[in-house]
Design an enzyme around this catalytic site. Structure first.
Site: not given
Length: 281
Positions: A38, A54, A59, A62, A78-80, A112-113
């Site tokens: 990461q 949220s 839920g 994504q 998707g770590e966040r 991705e990041n």
């Protein structure tokens, strides 16, 4: 994948569009560990809290991407969302599980990041550098793959040449990209510590900093012209003294007389140098 992933991701992974065929599973958060590749090291706590609220209400919309590991799963993308789900007290998270090598995992996480544009400038610079080193490609090649300009890549990678104290200010958001680029041109780096404080305290604009650096460099140039030329003998003796004392030593010749300056860090270090000076007595 999310709308943040543009042509850059497809340039590295042509089959990425086929990911929609993969099945979404509910995976226990306790079975998941962060991605060791990461690039983002700092996660905004306020943003995480907002995302957590949220997720509590709606839920995780994504799914994140995972790969199987010896002890469960590792996050690819998707770590966040993973961190926010833990904060929200969720037990599971929707995920797509892919079979990826270490190389593919690193590349996908970095790209991705970068496409999501949520890295600070230093993290972005490190991500570019890692991709170039890992893939053994040039700045031109990387720019084409990511849909960026070569100067854009070059400007970010240059940030890695900054002294550590400047990099820390940049990572913490105390400096902007423009401030950091201006500091790359500062000739007298001994001024950095006080200058960084000045930038923050006076909230200097990039333009003001550019002017400050320009004046400081002009002063250095004038001082350099005033100094007498240093002979090879002086340089040689200076190098020998640095090695002997284990610290920075400067021999400053003058027109009529010169001086020798020996740096020390504390009283203990001063005593060490003192004993070396009297070693032959």
């Amino acid at each position: 994948m999310g709308k943040g992933l543009g042509k850059g991701i497809n340039a590295f992974f042509p089959n990425a569009s086929k990911d929609t065929e993969l099945q979404v599973e509910e995976i226990k958060l306790t079975d998941i560990r962060p991605n060791p590749y990461q690039p983002r090291k700092i996660f905004d706590e306020t943003g995480l809290q907002e995302l957590s609220e949220s997720i509590s209400a709606h839920g995780v919309i994504q799914p994140i991407m995972l790969r199987r590991s010896i002890k469960g799963y590792e996050i690819v993308v998707g770590e966040r969302r993973f961190r926010a789900s833990k904060l929200a007290g969720q037990k599971t998270i929707p995920a797509v599980v892919k079979e990826l090598s270490d190389d593919e995992m690193m590349e996908l996480a970095l790209v991705e990041n970068l496409q999501r544009e949520n890295l600070n400038p230093l993290e972005e610079a490190k991500a570019y550098q890692k991709l170039m080193e890992h893939l053994q490609i040039t700045q031109d090649d990387l720019a084409q793959r990511l849909g960026k300009s070569r100067p854009h890549i070059a400007n970010y990678v240059r940030l890695l040449q900054l002294p550590l104290m400047v990099q820390e200010y940049l990572s913490e958001g105390k400096l902007t990209m423009g401030h950091a680029r201006s500091l790359l041109g500062l000739k007298n780096t001994q001024q950095l510590s006080s200058l960084l404080q000045k930038i923050v305290q006076e909230q200097m604009s990039v333009r003001q900093l550019e002017e400050w650096v320009k004046r400081a460099n002009q002063d250095v140039s004038r001082e350099t012209k005033k100094k007498p030329a240093v002979s090879k003998l002086v340089k040689s003796r200076e190098s020998q003294l640095k090695t002997y004392f284990g610290t920075n030593v400067q021999i400053k010749p003058g027109r009529k007389k010169g001086k020798i300056e020996i740096d020390y860090f504390n009283e203990e270090d001063l005593e060490r140098i003192f004993h070396l000076l009297h070693k032959e007595d």
